[in-house]
Design an enzyme around this catalytic site. Structure first.
Site, PDB file in Angstrom:
ATOM      1  N   GLU A  69     -21.894 -36.588 -24.308  1.00 41.04           N
ATOM      2  CA  GLU A  69     -23.000 -36.790 -23.363  1.00 41.04           C
ATOM      3  C   GLU A  69     -23.357 -38.267 -23.191  1.00 41.04           C
ATOM      4  OE1 GLU A  69     -23.028 -34.425 -25.686  1.00 41.04           O
ATOM      5  OE2 GLU A  69     -23.560 -32.510 -24.745  1.00 41.04           O
ATOM      6  N   PHE A 131     -32.212 -22.151 -31.533  1.00 40.28           N
ATOM      7  CA  PHE A 131     -30.893 -22.771 -31.567  1.00 40.28           C
ATOM      8  C   PHE A 131     -30.773 -23.802 -30.439  1.00 40.28           C
ATOM      9  CE2 PHE A 131     -26.388 -22.756 -30.141  1.00 40.28           C
ATOM     10  CZ  PHE A 131     -25.859 -23.396 -31.245  1.00 40.28           C
ATOM     11  N   GLN A 132     -30.317 -24.975 -30.777  1.00 38.23           N
ATOM     12  CA  GLN A 132     -30.181 -26.098 -29.839  1.00 38.23           C
ATOM     13  C   GLN A 132     -31.493 -26.445 -29.143  1.00 38.23           C
ATOM     14  OE1 GLN A 132     -26.589 -25.518 -27.410  1.00 38.23           O
ATOM     15  NE2 GLN A 132     -25.406 -26.522 -29.009  1.00 38.23           N
ATOM     16  N   LYS A 181     -34.186 -22.585 -19.636  1.00 41.07           N
ATOM     17  CA  LYS A 181     -33.168 -21.716 -19.046  1.00 41.07           C
ATOM     18  C   LYS A 181     -33.794 -20.627 -18.171  1.00 41.07           C
ATOM     19  CE  LYS A 181     -28.830 -19.480 -20.297  1.00 41.07           C
ATOM     20  NZ  LYS A 181     -27.916 -19.113 -21.380  1.00 41.07           N
ATOM     21  N   MET A 497     -18.757 -60.934 -32.879  1.00 41.36           N
ATOM     22  CA  MET A 497     -20.075 -61.567 -32.860  1.00 41.36           C
ATOM     23  C   MET A 497     -20.745 -61.448 -34.222  1.00 41.36           C
ATOM     24  SD  MET A 497     -21.758 -63.448 -30.857  1.00 41.36           S
ATOM     25  CE  MET A 497     -21.690 -63.254 -29.078  1.00 41.36           C
TER      26      MET A 497
END
Lengths: 598, 188
Positions: A69, A131-132, A181, A497
């Site tokens: 993502e 969940f999630q 949802k 760096m």
């Protein structure tokens, strides 16, 4: 027009009075369509499946499936930054949303317009540690310009349009919409974007006439002025860059820019000073330090730009043009604050200037001084026949690609600074880099987004071997979607760096900054379905760069460069603009107080 | 920022350097008018904690149900530079419509309400009641051994009352925090 197309057009644009009932998922797709979104970057998951289902029957919106993502977020940023349009990402709940936090913060810091759509668990499960599930609006509250949790499907269309309005207007930024949802499944009314507004949200775009007159008063009397421009000029749109060039032509004032503002003013112009700041040019930093008038246009006096603040440009009058009032007087006190859009303000200054009669001071002594600084040739480096110097690699890349339609993205580190120093831009929106947040891993997914927006262009991610390994899996995205991005890795086997700062600040104690176990990038490219090229010989560099350009597909270019090269010049932490390190690092440059800074 | 020891000696100090060390810290009461939408209070409070600003007191309630407007009153402290930043940063929050600097307007009225529980018998109980009368505190609950006083007024008056109750059996204090409004017929 045939009858068939007429019917189609009518179906797509029904009369505004006609109520349109559809599911939440369909509302999302319809709103994207109405907002002119032609591409979105995303990754499916349980809580976002209804939107993916609606997307299945929306062939006019192309979906770029990423591998992580974070890649979707940076790709949306690259798309936005290279087009001036709003980038859109679509991810699922929980880990999908938390993986988006870095790109959302990145877009916030660099003022990039982006709308992020997140699935969420159904409303009746919110707060149950389902969940999630995660508190997406809580997590993204401080790193987004605004965010929404939509709990009623009848709010969804309004929220979608409001989000685009907020993301793209004023000081642009990311807006997050969290959609449970059950709201995606529910049926509700679609409303169009016309008339959408938010009463408390009113960015000030037109500058006050008094402030504009005060700016022109200062221009009329200044004998050593400088324009200090930033990403705000790019965000304001191509017209702002055009007006900047006009104002510069009328006044002859030399121009420097932040990392984010490169391209607003053409690098080939004789009055271009180069980038300013920590790794900026000697002439730009000295001009900033010694000027009598500093006109800051859409920049924010970042610590990478100002150096030591209490010694920052001690003798100048300062003008700050910014659409965000909170940026003004935040770091440096200015004499003339101008709240307004860059294009609107530059236009107002041009108009006011045209009204003035009288002679402005001669700038020739100032320009002569600038020439003397420029003659120090601060970017000089010792080239080699046997090893590729990183500066040389960027120079050759520039020479071999400058006549094409080329877009450059970068990761973060030494290679990013060398790219800013040695790749030159004539136009805005050609340079995509993570400036504020400094996100290693930005460049490759950003290049994916840029290539989606500009299919025929040459898109190059100038990378380091450490940065590229952070979000490297997006090479596979490029292969899948036939996006011929070129990843030009300047491989010095170090987090360069970090290594440079350890040399400068920590007595050459190189703690964990060596890149162990670097993959064979050529084989890796082949394993992922792309093309790999390796080069370690300066004499072969041009030929291999040409091979990279000619290859019709994604390329990983492993350019083996000098291992311990430092990125110079440099203003060390805690030092002023006129205290640059030019030649070599000795280890004694930074005071104890400076070592505590970042 | 710089402590003055860094950099080369003899460099001129910029006249524009925002040195916060020698600026006086001031106290301000700000009225923040917001759209009453979910999370708006968290946005305002998160801004203060995220940027390291102080909150001395905070009150919030919806004040116009038809317009979904809430009024947040914040008492904060900072140097003039910080206070200017606080106001500008608050206005960046999308559902924030207006920020009114009540203190700066010089026309502000500030009030606070407190509920104060005092327990005791005999002489101290009588003394507590006597002082409550002087402060015009109302008794809203009483038992043989305790009072709950309700007191409205400026914050320092309430603090003074609480201090006087301390030796007289002070048990518990609940305060609303400051509410404010500007004098005169105009709004805001």
């Amino acid at each position: 027009m045939t009858t068939a197309t007429k019917t189609k057009t009518r179906a797509a644009n029904p009369a505004p009075t006609e109520p349109r009932i559809m599911t939440g998922a369909e509302i999302v797709i319809e709103a994207l369509r109405e907002q002119g979104v032609d591409a979105l970057f995303g990754y499916p998951g349980g809580a976002v499946l209804p939107i993916y289902d609606a997307l299945f029957s929306a062939p006019d919106i192309s979906h770029i499936l990423v591998r992580h993502e974070q890649g979707a977020g940076h790709a949306a940023e690259g798309y936005a930054r290279s087009t001036g349009k709003c980038g859109v990402a679509l991810v699922t709940s929980g880990p999908g949303a938390t993986n988006m936090v870095t790109p959302i913060t990145d877009a916030m810091m660099d003022s990039i317009p982006m709308v992020v759509l997140c699935g969420q668990v159904p409303t009746h499960l919110i707060g149950t540690d389902a969940f999630q599930e995660c508190d997406t609006v809580g997590i993204t509250r401080t790193c987004s310009k605004h965010n929404y949790l939509v709990t009623d499907v009848n709010d969804l269309a309004r929220v979608m349009h409001e989000a685009f309005l907020i993301a793209t207007s004023g000081r642009p930024g990311p807006v997050v919409i969290d959609i449970p949802k059950d709201v995606q499944f529910a049926t509700g009314t679609y409303i169009g974007k016309d008339g959408i507004h938010k009463s408390t949200y009113k960015p000030q775009t037109q500058p006050h006439a008094d402030a504009v007159a005060a700016v022109v008063d200062l221009i009329m009397t200044s004998s050593s002025p400088v324009f200090y421009t930033g990403g705000g000029v790019i965000n304001s749109g191509p017209r702002a860059s055009k007006l900047l060039r006009e104002l510069q032509a009328v006044t002859g004032i030399p121009v420097t820019s932040t990392l984010m503002g490169l391209g607003a003013f053409p690098a080939s112009h004789p009055d271009w000073l180069g980038m300013l700041g920590m790794h900026g040019s000697y002439e730009a930093n000295h001009a900033m330090h010694d000027c009598d008038l500093m006109i800051c246009v859409g920049a924010r006096f970042d610590d990478r730009v100002t150096g030591r603040v209490d010694a920052f440009s001690p003798n100048s009058k300062k003008v700050h043009i910014d659409i965000d009032a909170s940026s003004i007087n935040k770091i440096v006190r200015v004499d003339v604050p101008v709240v307004g859009d860059c294009a609107a303000t530059l236009e107002a200054i041009l108009k006011e200037l045209a009204k003035r009669k009288g002679k402005r001071p001669d700038l020739s002594a100032w320009k002569k001084q600038i020439t003397a600084w420029r003659d120090r040739n601060c970017f000089a480096y010792k080239n080699s026949d046997t090893v590729i110097k990183p500066q040389y690699a960027v120079q050759r890349l520039y020479e071999l690609t400058k006549d094409r339609e080329t877009y450059i993205s970068t990761e973060v580190g030494q290679h990013q600074m060398w790219a800013a120093q040695f790749y030159h831009f004539e136009e805005p929106n050609r340079w995509m880099t993570s400036g504020g947040l400094g996100t290693m891993g930005y460049g490759l997914p950003a290049a994916v987004g840029i290539q989606v927006a500009h299919p025929g262009a040459l898109v190059i991610d100038i990378a380091g071997e450490a940065s590229i390994q952070m979000v490297m899996q997006e090479f596979s995205t490029a292969v899948q979607h036939r996006l011929p991005v070129k990843v030009f890795i300047m491989n010095n086997e170090w987090m360069g760096m970090v290594r440079q700062w350890q040399e400068l600040l920590h007595g050459e104690r190189y703690s964990h900054s060596y890149s162990e176990s670097i993959p064979d990038f050529v084989k890796l490219a082949e394993a992922l379905g792309g093309h790999g090229i390796r080069c370690d010989n300066p004499a072969e560099l041009d030929g291999k760069i040409k091979e990279m350009i000619a290859h019709d597909g994604p390329v990983l270019f492993d350019c083996r460069v000098e291992k311990a090269e430092n990125c110079l010049p440099m203003i060390p932490s805690g030092s002023a603009h006129n205290e640059m390190i030019l030649g070599e690092i000795t280890g004694n440059e930074v005071s104890d107080a400076g070592k505590k800074l970042v | 920022m710089s402590d003055g020891t860094s950099g080369a000696p003899g460099n001129p100090k910029s006249a524009y350097f925002l040195s916060h060390a020698d600026e006086e810290v001031e106290r301000r009461t700000l009225a923040v008018l917001v759209d009453n939408e979910p999370g708006v209070l968290a946005r305002v409070v998160g801004l203060f904690s995220g940027r390291g600003y102080n909150i001395d007191s905070l009150t919030v309630a919806e004040v116009d149900a038809s317009q979904h407007r809430s009024r947040i009153t914040i008492v904060t402290q900072g140097t003039p530079h910080i206070l200017e930043q606080i106001e500008a940063q608050l206005l960046r929050i999308v559902p924030v419509g207006e920020v009114i600097d009540i203190t700066k307007s010089k026309r502000g009225i500030e009030r606070e309400l407190a509920l104060i529980k005092v327990a005791g018998t005999g002489e101290v109980r009588v003394e507590a009641l006597r002082i409550a009368e002087i402060f015009r505190a109302r008794v809203i609950d009483t038992t043989n051994e305790s009072f709950i006083f309700e007191l409205t007024g400026a914050s320092d008056k309430i603090s003074q009352f609480i201090d006087l109750m301390r030796p007289l059996g002070l048990v518990e204090v609940s305060r609303t925090g400051v509410l404010s409004i500007k004098r005169g017929k105009e709004q805001g």
